[in-house]
Design a protein around this motif. Sequence first.
Motif, mmCIF file in Angstrom:
data_model
loop_
_atom_site.group_PDB
_atom_site.id
_atom_site.type_symbol
_atom_site.label_atom_id
_atom_site.label_comp_id
_atom_site.label_asym_id
_atom_site.label_seq_id
_atom_site.Cartn_x
_atom_site.Cartn_y
_atom_site.Cartn_z
ATOM 1 N N PRO A 267 -54.376 34.100 95.909
ATOM 2 C CA PRO A 267 -55.800 33.836 95.685
ATOM 3 C C PRO A 267 -56.135 33.826 94.195
ATOM 4 O O PRO A 267 -55.453 34.454 93.384
ATOM 5 C CB PRO A 267 -56.489 35.015 96.377
ATOM 6 N N SER A 268 -57.193 33.103 93.866
ATOM 7 C CA SER A 268 -57.675 33.077 92.485
ATOM 8 C C SER A 268 -58.257 34.430 92.132
ATOM 9 O O SER A 268 -58.838 35.116 92.970
ATOM 10 C CB SER A 268 -58.759 32.007 92.332
ATOM 11 N N ALA A 269 -58.112 34.823 90.891
ATOM 12 C CA ALA A 269 -58.726 36.061 90.406
ATOM 13 C C ALA A 269 -60.091 35.758 89.796
ATOM 14 O O ALA A 269 -60.678 36.608 89.145
ATOM 15 C CB ALA A 269 -57.810 36.749 89.400
ATOM 16 N N GLY A 270 -60.585 34.542 89.979
ATOM 17 C CA GLY A 270 -61.915 34.185 89.514
ATOM 18 C C GLY A 270 -61.904 33.625 88.107
ATOM 19 O O GLY A 270 -60.917 33.076 87.640
ATOM 20 N N LYS A 271 -63.058 33.760 87.448
ATOM 21 C CA LYS A 271 -63.200 33.299 86.070
ATOM 22 C C LYS A 271 -63.556 34.483 85.198
ATOM 23 O O LYS A 271 -64.340 35.338 85.591
ATOM 24 C CB LYS A 271 -64.283 32.230 85.966
ATOM 25 N N ARG A 272 -62.980 34.512 84.023
ATOM 26 C CA ARG A 272 -63.232 35.597 83.079
ATOM 27 C C ARG A 272 -63.176 35.043 81.664
ATOM 28 O O ARG A 272 -62.550 34.026 81.410
ATOM 29 C CB ARG A 272 -62.159 36.682 83.201
ATOM 30 N N ARG A 273 -63.783 35.769 80.768
ATOM 31 C CA ARG A 273 -63.615 35.464 79.339
ATOM 32 C C ARG A 273 -62.253 36.002 78.926
ATOM 33 O O ARG A 273 -61.917 37.138 79.198
ATOM 34 C CB ARG A 273 -64.699 36.127 78.513
ATOM 35 N N MET A 274 -61.483 35.179 78.278
ATOM 36 C CA MET A 274 -60.145 35.562 77.840
ATOM 37 C C MET A 274 -60.026 35.315 76.344
ATOM 38 O O MET A 274 -60.647 34.387 75.818
ATOM 39 C CB MET A 274 -59.080 34.743 78.582
ATOM 40 N N PRO A 275 -59.214 36.113 75.665
ATOM 41 C CA PRO A 275 -58.990 35.884 74.232
ATOM 42 C C PRO A 275 -58.493 34.462 73.992
ATOM 43 O O PRO A 275 -57.660 33.950 74.733
ATOM 44 C CB PRO A 275 -57.905 36.905 73.871
ATOM 45 N N GLY A 276 -59.064 33.812 72.972
ATOM 46 C CA GLY A 276 -58.651 32.460 72.639
ATOM 47 C C GLY A 276 -59.427 31.377 73.364
ATOM 48 O O GLY A 276 -59.180 30.194 73.152
ATOM 49 N N HIS A 277 -60.355 31.766 74.231
ATOM 50 C CA HIS A 277 -61.165 30.803 74.975
ATOM 51 C C HIS A 277 -62.639 31.098 74.708
ATOM 52 O O HIS A 277 -63.061 32.252 74.751
ATOM 53 C CB HIS A 277 -60.885 30.900 76.480
ATOM 54 N N ASP A 278 -63.410 30.051 74.439
ATOM 55 C CA ASP A 278 -64.830 30.228 74.135
ATOM 56 C C ASP A 278 -65.663 30.525 75.374
ATOM 57 O O ASP A 278 -66.688 31.184 75.284
ATOM 58 C CB ASP A 278 -65.385 28.984 73.444
ATOM 59 N N ASN A 279 -65.260 30.018 76.501
ATOM 60 C CA ASN A 279 -66.009 30.174 77.745
ATOM 61 C C ASN A 279 -65.138 30.847 78.798
ATOM 62 O O ASN A 279 -63.920 30.871 78.677
ATOM 63 C CB ASN A 279 -66.458 28.794 78.257
#
Length: 107
Positions: free
Chosen positions: A78-90
Amino acid sequence: MLDSTSAARLANEVATVTASASKLAGAEPGRELPEVLTLLANVVGEDEHGLVARSELAGRIGWEVEAFGEALRAAGVPSAGKRRMPGHDNPVSVDDLDMIRAVIHGS
């Protein structure tokens, strides 16, 4: 630290992965892993844990992100969803390496 709602959701997802892995593992002795899991098993180190941007994992095996996500779902991850991650603006789609490893190893 996770709040109680996030912790409960994560616990539910882990239980789902464990159940999926058990079903997958019990399918037949000597079963072949789906291609996406075989490729990941070769590029994800045992010392890697936690969340990783889906685009990073897809890039490690040379797949397009959308096809990679679909293949993971089909393999029982399963997907762990969406999160802010280092190196990504969104916020980006992420996957949990421990969940992937659980499905690969059938635990």
